[in-house]
Design an enzyme around this catalytic site. Structure first.
Site, PDB file in Angstrom:
ATOM      1  N   CYS A   2      76.592  57.276  15.212  1.00 60.91           N
ATOM      2  CA  CYS A   2      77.489  57.651  14.113  1.00 60.91           C
ATOM      3  C   CYS A   2      78.582  58.601  14.580  1.00 60.91           C
ATOM      4  O   CYS A   2      78.380  59.396  15.489  1.00 60.91           O
ATOM      5  CB  CYS A   2      76.701  58.357  13.015  1.00 60.91           C
ATOM      6  SG  CYS A   2      75.316  57.419  12.415  1.00 60.91           S
ATOM      7  N   ARG A  27      81.740  54.692  19.966  1.00 63.82           N
ATOM      8  CA  ARG A  27      80.405  55.280  19.962  1.00 63.82           C
ATOM      9  C   ARG A  27      79.349  54.270  19.511  1.00 63.82           C
ATOM     10  O   ARG A  27      78.157  54.475  19.726  1.00 63.82           O
ATOM     11  CB  ARG A  27      80.373  56.491  19.019  1.00 63.82           C
ATOM     12  CG  ARG A  27      81.276  57.618  19.462  1.00 63.82           C
ATOM     13  CD  ARG A  27      81.406  58.673  18.382  1.00 63.82           C
ATOM     14  NE  ARG A  27      80.167  59.377  18.133  1.00 63.82           N
ATOM     15  CZ  ARG A  27      79.790  60.480  18.749  1.00 63.82           C
ATOM     16  NH1 ARG A  27      80.560  61.020  19.656  1.00 63.82           N
ATOM     17  NH2 ARG A  27      78.651  61.073  18.462  1.00 63.82           N
ATOM     18  N   TRP A  75      75.862  54.042  12.502  1.00 63.18           N
ATOM     19  CA  TRP A  75      75.019  53.195  13.341  1.00 63.18           C
ATOM     20  C   TRP A  75      73.646  53.267  12.678  1.00 63.18           C
ATOM     21  O   TRP A  75      72.986  54.311  12.723  1.00 63.18           O
ATOM     22  CB  TRP A  75      74.990  53.753  14.760  1.00 63.18           C
ATOM     23  CG  TRP A  75      74.354  52.850  15.774  1.00 63.18           C
ATOM     24  CD1 TRP A  75      74.962  51.865  16.495  1.00 63.18           C
ATOM     25  CD2 TRP A  75      72.997  52.884  16.230  1.00 63.18           C
ATOM     26  NE1 TRP A  75      74.064  51.271  17.348  1.00 63.18           N
ATOM     27  CE2 TRP A  75      72.850  51.881  17.213  1.00 63.18           C
ATOM     28  CE3 TRP A  75      71.879  53.648  15.901  1.00 63.18           C
ATOM     29  CZ2 TRP A  75      71.646  51.628  17.868  1.00 63.18           C
ATOM     30  CZ3 TRP A  75      70.671  53.400  16.542  1.00 63.18           C
ATOM     31  CH2 TRP A  75      70.573  52.393  17.515  1.00 63.18           C
ATOM     32  N   ASN A 101      75.983  62.666  10.805  1.00 68.64           N
ATOM     33  CA  ASN A 101      75.583  62.067  12.077  1.00 68.64           C
ATOM     34  C   ASN A 101      74.285  62.755  12.485  1.00 68.64           C
ATOM     35  O   ASN A 101      74.232  63.978  12.545  1.00 68.64           O
ATOM     36  CB  ASN A 101      76.694  62.329  13.114  1.00 68.64           C
ATOM     37  CG  ASN A 101      76.297  61.894  14.512  1.00 68.64           C
ATOM     38  OD1 ASN A 101      75.313  61.192  14.689  1.00 68.64           O
ATOM     39  ND2 ASN A 101      77.072  62.307  15.495  1.00 68.64           N
ATOM     40  N   GLY A 102      73.225  61.986  12.724  1.00 72.73           N
ATOM     41  CA  GLY A 102      71.942  62.586  13.119  1.00 72.73           C
ATOM     42  C   GLY A 102      70.816  62.032  12.278  1.00 72.73           C
ATOM     43  O   GLY A 102      70.964  60.982  11.641  1.00 72.73           O
ATOM     44  N   GLU A 481      71.307  49.112  38.311  1.00 67.89           N
ATOM     45  CA  GLU A 481      72.492  49.380  37.480  1.00 67.89           C
ATOM     46  C   GLU A 481      73.329  48.097  37.306  1.00 67.89           C
ATOM     47  O   GLU A 481      73.867  47.844  36.230  1.00 67.89           O
ATOM     48  CB  GLU A 481      73.309  50.521  38.111  1.00 67.89           C
ATOM     49  CG  GLU A 481      74.670  50.790  37.491  1.00 67.89           C
ATOM     50  CD  GLU A 481      74.661  51.228  36.029  1.00 67.89           C
ATOM     51  OE1 GLU A 481      73.577  51.421  35.466  1.00 67.89           O
ATOM     52  OE2 GLU A 481      75.747  51.340  35.455  1.00 67.89           O
ATOM     53  N   LYS A 485      74.279  46.475  33.678  1.00 68.77           N
ATOM     54  CA  LYS A 485      75.654  46.182  33.246  1.00 68.77           C
ATOM     55  C   LYS A 485      75.738  44.748  32.727  1.00 68.77           C
ATOM     56  O   LYS A 485      76.329  44.481  31.695  1.00 68.77           O
ATOM     57  CB  LYS A 485      76.659  46.323  34.402  1.00 68.77           C
ATOM     58  CG  LYS A 485      77.055  47.710  34.832  1.00 68.77           C
ATOM     59  CD  LYS A 485      77.997  48.430  33.910  1.00 68.77           C
ATOM     60  CE  LYS A 485      77.326  49.189  32.817  1.00 68.77           C
ATOM     61  NZ  LYS A 485      76.580  50.357  33.049  1.00 68.77           N
ATOM     62  N   GLU A 488      73.961  44.411  29.326  1.00 68.59           N
ATOM     63  CA  GLU A 488      74.629  45.139  28.246  1.00 68.59           C
ATOM     64  C   GLU A 488      75.822  44.385  27.685  1.00 68.59           C
ATOM     65  O   GLU A 488      76.015  44.324  26.481  1.00 68.59           O
ATOM     66  CB  GLU A 488      75.154  46.492  28.758  1.00 68.59           C
ATOM     67  CG  GLU A 488      74.123  47.563  28.905  1.00 68.59           C
ATOM     68  CD  GLU A 488      74.736  48.846  29.433  1.00 68.59           C
ATOM     69  OE1 GLU A 488      74.525  49.891  28.810  1.00 68.59           O
ATOM     70  OE2 GLU A 488      75.439  48.825  30.467  1.00 68.59           O
ATOM     71  N   HIS A 504      55.555  38.822  44.351  1.00 68.18           N
ATOM     72  CA  HIS A 504      54.489  39.213  43.426  1.00 68.18           C
ATOM     73  C   HIS A 504      54.815  38.839  41.993  1.00 68.18           C
ATOM     74  O   HIS A 504      54.212  39.391  41.065  1.00 68.18           O
ATOM     75  CB  HIS A 504      54.235  40.718  43.551  1.00 68.18           C
ATOM     76  CG  HIS A 504      53.855  41.108  44.940  1.00 68.18           C
ATOM     77  ND1 HIS A 504      52.643  40.785  45.494  1.00 68.18           N
ATOM     78  CD2 HIS A 504      54.553  41.750  45.908  1.00 68.18           C
ATOM     79  CE1 HIS A 504      52.605  41.230  46.741  1.00 68.18           C
ATOM     80  NE2 HIS A 504      53.757  41.814  47.015  1.00 68.18           N
ATOM     81  N   LYS A 603      77.334  54.229  22.383  1.00 65.39           N
ATOM     82  CA  LYS A 603      77.779  54.993  23.554  1.00 65.39           C
ATOM     83  C   LYS A 603      76.944  56.248  23.738  1.00 65.39           C
ATOM     84  O   LYS A 603      76.579  56.621  24.836  1.00 65.39           O
ATOM     85  CB  LYS A 603      79.256  55.365  23.351  1.00 65.39           C
ATOM     86  CG  LYS A 603      79.865  56.161  24.485  1.00 65.39           C
ATOM     87  CD  LYS A 603      80.130  55.252  25.653  1.00 65.39           C
ATOM     88  CE  LYS A 603      80.675  55.971  26.854  1.00 65.39           C
ATOM     89  NZ  LYS A 603      80.407  55.194  28.075  1.00 65.39           N
TER      90      LYS A 603
HETATM   91  C1  G6P Z   1      73.683  54.668  26.242  1.00 65.66           C
HETATM   92  C2  G6P Z   1      74.977  54.204  26.888  1.00 65.66           C
HETATM   93  C3  G6P Z   1      74.809  54.137  28.402  1.00 65.66           C
HETATM   94  C4  G6P Z   1      74.351  55.485  28.935  1.00 65.66           C
HETATM   95  C5  G6P Z   1      73.102  55.998  28.218  1.00 65.66           C
HETATM   96  C6  G6P Z   1      72.845  57.455  28.533  1.00 65.66           C
HETATM   97  O1  G6P Z   1      72.690  53.720  26.442  1.00 65.66           O
HETATM   98  O2  G6P Z   1      75.341  52.943  26.387  1.00 65.66           O
HETATM   99  O3  G6P Z   1      76.028  53.781  28.991  1.00 65.66           O
HETATM  100  O4  G6P Z   1      74.086  55.378  30.290  1.00 65.66           O
HETATM  101  O5  G6P Z   1      73.276  55.921  26.803  1.00 65.66           O
HETATM  102  O6  G6P Z   1      73.906  58.209  28.005  1.00 65.66           O
HETATM  103  P1  G6P Z   1      74.385  59.604  28.562  1.00 65.66           P
HETATM  104  O7  G6P Z   1      75.542  59.974  27.677  1.00 65.66           O
HETATM  105  O8  G6P Z   1      73.216  60.536  28.389  1.00 65.66           O
HETATM  106  O9  G6P Z   1      74.763  59.433  29.977  1.00 65.66           O
END
Ligand code: G6P
Length: 608
Positions: A2, A27, A75, A101-102, A481, A485, A488, A504, A603
C-alpha cells in the site's frame, strides 16, 4: 505494498493526489482511492484495479473538488481487492476519512467492540476500525481523537486522516510503516516515499515511530504520542525527478538494468580512497572484529540472494563463517546468536517487515547489526547499529536489478575491508582485489554491451513452460537470483539447482529441447559444471550458458552462449546476473507481461 499520499495547499488536491498515486504504483497495488475535503464536505472516490480507472472515475480529478485530500493504493491483505474494500474509508457520520498502510493486529477485537457500540462496517478491512474509533473519540477536537485512536491500535501503520471540522488540514501518523512529510511553499504533503512528492518539493521531514503530524498549507506541526510538540529537522531529498521517470526506456526495469554501471560505481568509488576500502559508516575496531565468531546475513527475496552471492567472498577473505538465512525463517528459528555474532541485514527499501523482525531478533540476542540499505532514513537504516547505504537511487520496477547489484558491491567492500582490518590478506592480494572491485562498473557495462542476441534468444525460448538454472558455488548464488528474476516478471516456472544436485532430482524432468541456463563463470569448478552440462545435453536439453568471453570449451558444449568479461571469480555473481536480468526482461516482453508491476508482487513488503 500500500501507498499513501496527502496534500493541502491552494491548488486542487485531486490531480496532485492522482499524480502521487501514479508514482507509488510501483509499490504494487490492486485498488486505489482518494478523499478530498471541500469546506466541510468530504468526497470519496475509489475503485478496484488500476489508477487509470480512478483517473477516469474522477475525470482526472475534476469531479472531486477541494484543496485538501488524501489518497491510497491498496495491496489487499484483509478482504478482496474490491471497490468497497479500497481506501479511503469514511466514518458513519461522514466526518472522518482514513487511508492506511500496514496491518492493525488487534482489529478483530476493536471491530467487535465498535459493532457492539452500534458502528456499522462496510468493508472487510482491518483499516475501517480506525475511522470508527476516530468518530467514537471525537469530542470536537480532531487532534485529541487522533491521539486517542492511535493509543488503541496495535500493529503497523502509516495513516492519513481528514476531518470535515478542520478544512485545510491533514493528519499523518506513523508506527512501523514508512511515512515522510513534504514541505512546500504554501502547500504541504505526506507520502509513503519520496517518489510521490519529489515532483513538488525536495524538502522532507522523516517521522519517527509514534509521531504524528498536523499539516496545513502554511504549517507542519509534529507531536509525540502524548501530544507534545517535537522539533523536526528538514532534510533535503537527493533523488531527482528524472530518476523516478522512465527517461526514454520502455520500462523502468530496462532503465534500471542499464543504470547499473553508474549505480555500482556510486556504491564503490567513494569508498575506495588511496588504494584502501574506507567504510566511514562502519568504523569498528579490529578488536571488535576479532571477537566475531560468525556472521549471519539475513534478508528477503533478492536481498537474500545478494547475501548468498557474497558469502563466498566474505568467508574466503575474512575466514569468518557466514550463514545466510531468510529473514522470515530466521525470526522464528530460535537462532544461535550472541554478542560474538555480527548480523548483516540487507534491504533495498529498508521497510520489509520480516527483515525488520529479523533485525530485532538478532539485536535481542546481543548481536550488533550492520544494515545494507538503499532508502535513506528507512526503518532498517534507523534501527541498525551501522548502515552502509547502497546509493543505487530510486528503484521503481518491482523486480530489483540495480538494488541487488549495489547490495552485492557493498558486501564485497565489506569483505575486503574486514579482511584487511583483521590482517587476513596480503598486501598484494588486497591491491589486486581493489583493482578488481574498481573495475566492476566497467565490467557491468561490458556485460550489457556484449549480448545483443538476448532478445533473439527470448524469441526462441519464451513459450517454454519451465526453465532450469544450474551452477555451482558463486555461479549457483547468481543462478538463484537469475531464476527468481525469470519467475517474477515472465511468469515462467524457473527452477534453480546446484549443478551437483541435478542427479538427485531435477534430471528426471529433463526432456528433449528443455532449455537449461548453465552458469559457468567460476573457473575453479568449471570442469564440474561442464560435466553437468554434458549430462543434461545427453538427455536432450538445450543449453544457454553464461560464461567468460572466449571460453572455448563452453562454446563447444552450449547451444547458445551469453558472455561476460573475465573477472575475479569471487566477484563474478555481480556481473553474471546482468545478462540474466536482460534474459528475464526479454522473456517477459515476449510473453506480454506487465514487466514493471508483475501480478501479485509488491516492491516493498511491509506486512508479514
Ligand atoms: C520484494 C521485492 C524484491 C525484494 C524483496 C526484499 O519481494 O519484489 O525485489 O528483493 O521484496 O525487499 P527489500 O526492500 O527488503 O530489499
Amino acid at each position: 505494498m500500500c501507498g499513501i499520499v496527502g496534500f493541502t495547499g491552494a491548488q486542487q488536491a485531486a490531480p496532485v493526489l492522482l499524480n502521487g498515486l501514479q508514482k507509488l504504483e510501483y509499490r504494487g497495488y490492486d485498488s486505489a482511492g482518494i478523499a478530498v475535503l471541500d469546506g466541510s464536505t468530504i468526497t470519496v472516490r475509489k475503485t478496484s484495479g488500476k489508477i487509470s480507472n480512478l483517473v477516469e472515475k474522477t475525470d482526472g480529478g475534476k469531479n472531486c473538488r477541494g484543496t485538501t485530500g488524501i489518497g491510497h493504493t491498496r495491496w489487499a491483505t484483509h478482504g478482496a481487492p474490491t471497490d468497497i474494500n479500497a481506501h479511503p474509508h469514511i466514518s458513519n457520520n461522514g466526518k472522518y476519512a482514513v487511508v492506511h498502510n500496514g496491518i492493525i493486529e488487534n482489529y478483530l477485537e476493536l471491530r467487535e467492540e465498535l459493532i457492539k457500540k452500534g458502528f456499522y462496517f462496510e468493508s472487510e478491512t482491518d483499516t475501517e476500525v480506525i475511522v470508527h474509533l476516530l468518530e467514537m473519540y471525537d469530542d470536537g477536537d480532531a487532534k485529541k481523537a487522533v491521539l486517542k485512536t492511535a493509543s488503541k491500535l496495535r500493529g503497523s501503520y502509516a495513516l492519513g486522516v481528514l476531518c470535515s471540522d478542520e478544512p485545510r488540514t491533514i493528519y499523518a501518523l506513523r508506527e512501523s510503516s514508512p511515512l515522510i512529510l513534504g514541505i512546500g511553499a504554501g502547500e504541504n504533503y505526506f507520502a509513503s516515499d519520496v517518489t510521490a512528492i519529489v515532483t513538488y518539493t525536495k524538502n522532507a521531514i522523516y517521522l519517527e515511530d509514534g509521531e504524528f503530524a498536523r499539516i496545513t498549507p502554511d504549517q507542519v506541526e509534529v507531536f509525540d504520542p502524548s501530544g507534545h510538540t517535537v522539533q523536526k529537522k528538514i532534510s533535503r531529498i537527493s533523488w531527482d525527478i528524472q530518476a523516478a521517470e522512465k527517461g526514454g526506456f520502455e520500462h523502468f526495469m530496462l532503465k534500471e538494468i542499464f543504470e547499473q554501471p553508474r549505480a555500482v560505481k556510486s556504491a564503490i568509488e567513494p569508498r575506495i580512497r588511496d588504494g584502501n576500502v574506507v567504510l566511514d559508516e562502519f568504523d569498528v575496531s579490529a578488536r571488535y572484529l576479532q571477537g566475531i565468531k560468525k556472521i549471519i546475513i539475513t534478508a528477503c527475496g533478492s536481498a537474500y540472494y545478494a547475501g548468498c552471492a557474497s558469502k563466498y567472498a566474505i568467508e574466503h577473505l575474512c575466514g569468518i563463517p557466514v550463514e545466510t538465512e531468510l529473514a522470515s525463517e530466521f525470526r522464528y528459528s530460535d537462532p544461535l546468536v550472541d554478542k560474538h555474532t555480527l548480523v548483516i541485514v540487507i534491504s533495498q527499501s529498508g521497510e520489509t517487515a520480516d527483515t525488520i523482525a529479523a533485525l530485532k531478533e538478532g539485536r535481542s540476542r546481543g548481536a550488533k547489526v550492520l544494515a545494507i540499505v538503499n532508502v535513506v532514513g528507512s526503518t532498517v537504516a534507523k534501527m541498525a547499529d551501522w548502515v552502509l547505504y547502497t546509493w543505487a537511487g530510486p528503484e521503481i520496477a518491482v523486480a530489483t536489478t540495480k538494488g541487488y547489484t549495489t547490495q552485492v558491491a557493498v558486501l564485497f567492500l565489506f569483505a575486503l575491508y574486514t579482511a584487511k582490518k583483521l590482517g587476513r590478506i596480503t598486501d598484494e592480494r588486497y591491491a589486486s582485489l581493489i583493482r578488481s572491485l574498481t573495475s566492476l562498473p566497467r565490467r557491468v557495462q561490458q556485460a550489457l554491451d556484449m549480448n545483443p542476441s538476448i532478445p533473439a534468444l527470448a524469441k526462441e525460448y519464451h513459450s517454454f513452460k519451465s526453465l532450469f538454472f544450474i551452477g555451482r558455488n558463486t555461479d549457483y548464488a547468481a543462478a538463484l537470483e537469475g531464476a527468481l528474476k525469470m519467475k517474477e516478471i515472465s511468469y515462467i516456472h524457473a527452477e534453480c539447482y546446484a549443478a551437483g544436485e541435478l542427479k538427485h532430482g531435477t534430471i528426471a524432468l529433463i526432456e528433449e529441447h528443455q532449455p537449461v541456463v548453465a552458469l559457468c563463470c567460476n573457473k575453479d569448478i568449471a570442469d564440474k559444471t561442464a560435466s553437468n552440462i554434458v549430462e543434461v545435453k545427453a538427455r536432450g536439453a538445450e543449453i544457454i550458458a553464461v560464461a567468460f568471453r572466449g571460453d572455448q570449451r563452453i562454446l563447444s558444449l552450449a547451444d547458445h552462449v551469453i558472455s561476460i568479461p573475465k573477472i575475479e571469480t569471487m566477484f563474478s555473481p555481480l556481473v553474471e546476473i546482468v545478462p540474466m536480468q536482460l534474459l528475464a526482461y526479454y522473456f517477459a516482453k515476449e510473453n506480454g507481461c506487465d514487466i514493471d508491476k508483475p501480478k501479485n508482487l509488491a516492491k516493498s513488503v511491509t506486512v508479514e
